[in-house]
Scaffold this motif. Structure first.
Motif, PDB file in Angstrom:
ATOM      1  N   MET A 194      29.255  39.696  58.384  1.00  0.00           N
ATOM      2  CA  MET A 194      30.929  39.876  58.366  1.00  0.00           C
ATOM      3  C   MET A 194      31.503  39.021  57.612  1.00  0.00           C
ATOM      4  SD  MET A 194      32.897  40.296  61.973  1.00  0.00           S
ATOM      5  CE  MET A 194      32.083  39.132  62.623  1.00  0.00           C
ATOM      6  N   LEU A 195      32.098  39.405  56.606  1.00  0.00           N
ATOM      7  CA  LEU A 195      32.987  38.474  55.830  1.00  0.00           C
ATOM      8  C   LEU A 195      34.138  38.976  55.594  1.00  0.00           C
ATOM      9  CD1 LEU A 195      30.508  37.768  52.764  1.00  0.00           C
ATOM     10  CD2 LEU A 195      31.154  36.132  54.368  1.00  0.00           C
ATOM     11  N   ALA A 196      35.250  38.031  55.386  1.00  0.00           N
ATOM     12  CA  ALA A 196      36.691  38.165  54.848  1.00  0.00           C
ATOM     13  C   ALA A 196      36.718  37.664  53.183  1.00  0.00           C
ATOM     14  CB  ALA A 196      37.655  37.517  55.949  1.00  0.00           C
ATOM     15  N   ASN A 197      37.019  38.793  52.659  1.00  0.00           N
ATOM     16  CA  ASN A 197      37.017  38.279  51.158  1.00  0.00           C
ATOM     17  C   ASN A 197      38.553  38.814  50.437  1.00  0.00           C
ATOM     18  OD1 ASN A 197      34.064  38.524  50.358  1.00  0.00           O
ATOM     19  ND2 ASN A 197      34.068  40.310  51.451  1.00  0.00           N
ATOM     20  N   ALA A 198      38.751  37.712  49.530  1.00  0.00           N
ATOM     21  CA  ALA A 198      39.898  37.901  48.863  1.00  0.00           C
ATOM     22  C   ALA A 198      39.734  37.864  47.225  1.00  0.00           C
ATOM     23  CB  ALA A 198      40.832  36.588  49.229  1.00  0.00           C
ATOM     24  N   TYR A 199      40.324  38.687  46.566  1.00  0.00           N
ATOM     25  CA  TYR A 199      40.039  39.032  45.181  1.00  0.00           C
ATOM     26  C   TYR A 199      41.323  38.824  44.322  1.00  0.00           C
ATOM     27  CZ  TYR A 199      35.907  41.561  46.385  1.00  0.00           C
ATOM     28  OH  TYR A 199      34.672  41.636  47.133  1.00  0.00           O
ATOM     29  N   PHE A 200      41.212  38.091  43.325  1.00  0.00           N
ATOM     30  CA  PHE A 200      42.535  37.841  42.508  1.00  0.00           C
ATOM     31  C   PHE A 200      42.421  38.681  40.941  1.00  0.00           C
ATOM     32  CE2 PHE A 200      42.154  34.369  45.512  1.00  0.00           C
ATOM     33  CZ  PHE A 200      43.195  34.680  46.084  1.00  0.00           C
ATOM     34  N   ASP A 201      43.032  39.293  40.651  1.00  0.00           N
ATOM     35  CA  ASP A 201      43.212  39.976  39.177  1.00  0.00           C
ATOM     36  C   ASP A 201      43.950  38.812  38.407  1.00  0.00           C
ATOM     37  OD1 ASP A 201      42.026  42.380  39.861  1.00  0.00           O
ATOM     38  OD2 ASP A 201      43.745  43.377  40.186  1.00  0.00           O
ATOM     39  N   LEU A 202      43.348  38.820  37.117  1.00  0.00           N
ATOM     40  CA  LEU A 202      43.731  37.762  36.153  1.00  0.00           C
ATOM     41  C   LEU A 202      44.657  38.107  34.874  1.00  0.00           C
ATOM     42  CD1 LEU A 202      40.516  35.674  36.217  1.00  0.00           C
ATOM     43  CD2 LEU A 202      42.412  35.248  37.648  1.00  0.00           C
ATOM     44  N   GLY A 203      45.053  39.426  35.209  1.00  0.00           N
ATOM     45  CA  GLY A 203      45.760  39.838  34.129  1.00  0.00           C
ATOM     46  C   GLY A 203      44.963  40.862  33.507  1.00  0.00           C
ATOM     47  N   THR A 204      45.739  41.690  32.801  1.00  0.00           N
ATOM     48  CA  THR A 204      45.232  42.973  31.947  1.00  0.00           C
ATOM     49  C   THR A 204      45.505  43.009  30.466  1.00  0.00           C
ATOM     50  OG1 THR A 204      45.425  44.411  34.046  1.00  0.00           O
ATOM     51  CG2 THR A 204      45.152  45.615  32.003  1.00  0.00           C
ATOM     52  N   TRP A 205      44.278  43.064  29.848  1.00  0.00           N
ATOM     53  CA  TRP A 205      44.419  43.138  28.314  1.00  0.00           C
ATOM     54  C   TRP A 205      43.516  44.385  27.931  1.00  0.00           C
ATOM     55  CZ3 TRP A 205      43.431  38.823  31.126  1.00  0.00           C
ATOM     56  CH2 TRP A 205      44.399  37.774  30.962  1.00  0.00           C
ATOM     57  N   TYR A 206      44.328  45.063  27.148  1.00  0.00           N
ATOM     58  CA  TYR A 206      43.563  46.388  26.631  1.00  0.00           C
ATOM     59  C   TYR A 206      42.749  47.296  27.688  1.00  0.00           C
ATOM     60  CZ  TYR A 206      44.456  43.663  22.451  1.00  0.00           C
ATOM     61  OH  TYR A 206      44.820  43.053  21.476  1.00  0.00           O
ATOM     62  N   GLY A 207      43.380  47.462  28.909  1.00  0.00           N
ATOM     63  CA  GLY A 207      42.857  48.075  29.901  1.00  0.00           C
ATOM     64  C   GLY A 207      41.830  47.303  30.661  1.00  0.00           C
ATOM     65  N   ILE A 208      41.642  46.070  30.389  1.00  0.00           N
ATOM     66  CA  ILE A 208      40.507  45.641  31.079  1.00  0.00           C
ATOM     67  C   ILE A 208      41.010  44.278  31.828  1.00  0.00           C
ATOM     68  CG2 ILE A 208      38.148  44.023  30.735  1.00  0.00           C
ATOM     69  CD1 ILE A 208      37.630  45.622  28.325  1.00  0.00           C
ATOM     70  N   THR A 209      40.717  44.218  33.135  1.00  0.00           N
ATOM     71  CA  THR A 209      41.254  43.241  34.188  1.00  0.00           C
ATOM     72  C   THR A 209      40.210  42.545  34.630  1.00  0.00           C
ATOM     73  OG1 THR A 209      42.941  44.849  34.791  1.00  0.00           O
ATOM     74  CG2 THR A 209      42.545  43.077  36.323  1.00  0.00           C
ATOM     75  N   PRO A 210      39.950  41.279  34.159  1.00  0.00           N
ATOM     76  CA  PRO A 210      39.181  40.326  34.777  1.00  0.00           C
ATOM     77  C   PRO A 210      39.683  39.982  36.205  1.00  0.00           C
ATOM     78  CG  PRO A 210      40.295  39.124  32.996  1.00  0.00           C
ATOM     79  CD  PRO A 210      40.673  40.707  33.198  1.00  0.00           C
ATOM     80  N   PHE A 211      38.453  39.476  37.260  1.00  0.00           N
ATOM     81  CA  PHE A 211      38.982  39.176  38.502  1.00  0.00           C
ATOM     82  C   PHE A 211      38.026  38.003  38.967  1.00  0.00           C
ATOM     83  CE2 PHE A 211      36.699  42.961  39.062  1.00  0.00           C
ATOM     84  CZ  PHE A 211      35.407  42.888  40.176  1.00  0.00           C
ATOM     85  N   ILE A 212      38.499  37.403  39.989  1.00  0.00           N
ATOM     86  CA  ILE A 212      37.510  36.600  40.685  1.00  0.00           C
ATOM     87  C   ILE A 212      37.594  36.826  42.250  1.00  0.00           C
ATOM     88  CG2 ILE A 212      37.171  34.936  38.830  1.00  0.00           C
ATOM     89  CD1 ILE A 212      39.416  33.022  40.514  1.00  0.00           C
ATOM     90  N   GLY A 213      36.831  36.063  42.995  1.00  0.00           N
ATOM     91  CA  GLY A 213      37.117  36.217  44.457  1.00  0.00           C
ATOM     92  C   GLY A 213      36.416  35.389  45.293  1.00  0.00           C
ATOM     93  N   GLY A 214      36.646  35.353  46.540  1.00  0.00           N
ATOM     94  CA  GLY A 214      35.744  34.559  47.473  1.00  0.00           C
ATOM     95  C   GLY A 214      35.671  34.873  48.932  1.00  0.00           C
ATOM     96  N   GLY A 215      34.689  34.858  49.567  1.00  0.00           N
ATOM     97  CA  GLY A 215      34.634  35.380  51.087  1.00  0.00           C
ATOM     98  C   GLY A 215      33.938  34.237  51.919  1.00  0.00           C
TER      99      GLY A 215
END
Length: 182
Positions: free
Chosen positions: A1-22
């Motif tokens: 059982m994990l609680a996770n959070a994700y953060f989008d780092l912006g969008t360039w040319y339709g691609i959105t990098p993201f990071i997260g942790g739980g």
């Protein structure tokens, strides 16, 4: 059982990098664990042809030497032993790290490729025993239960919450007073 959070780092040319942790809690259960050891070793017997006498002139002792067959080859024996361990459940702190890329198919639909490192903590078996013996064995501990996952996923935004537009970079000039002449 994990609680996770994700953060989008912006969008360039339709691609959105993201990071997260739980962070969370893992329920680990080890059941039906057993070991079966088999080993081959040379057979040894007493070397009665070469007695060893001690300082006290008492009865001689004998050293071990390998046993050979009639062709001069050493004789080997195979020993085996099975150990069984009781089932056990335990809990442990768990955590995860995430990273990936999301591709905008439409404004509300995205396809993503992600990596996840997952650490489920530790676990251990119950006490062990050998069927023919009365003694018990210490439990076997398993540390750092972890996984490296590559995932493909889909995102669909329901309701389409639209962000407010940014304010203009330069304020518009304030109009002068309204003057009426009659």
């Amino acid at each position: 059982m994990l609680a996770n959070a994700y953060f989008d780092l912006g969008t360039w040319y339709g691609i959105t990098p993201f990071i997260g942790g739980g962070v969370g809690y893992a329920f680990n259960h080890i059941s039906s664990y057993s070991t079966n050891q088999q080993f081959t070793s040379p057979t040894y017997g007493y070397d009665y042809g070469n007695p060893v006498y001690g300082c006290d002139c008492g009865a001689p002792s004998y050293n071990y030497k390998p046993v050979y067959d009639s062709n001069g080859n050493p004789v080997y024996n195979t020993n085996s032993g099975t150990k069984f361990y009781k089932d056990k459940s335990s809990g442990s702190f768990a955590w995860a790290l995430h990273a990936g890329l999301a591709y905008n198919v439409t404004d509300a639909f995205k396809v993503e490729l992600a990596y996840r490192y997952l650490n489920l903590g530790k676990a251990e078996t119950g006490a062990g025993y050998v069927p023919c013996c009365t003694g018990s064995l210490q439990a076997i501990k398993v540390k750092d239960i972890e996984a490296h996952d590559v995932k493909i996923g889909l995102r669909y935004y329901l309701g389409g919450v639209v962000a407010a537009p940014l304010p203009p970079l330069m304020p518009e000039p304030i109009p002068g007073p309204l003057v009426r002449k009659y």
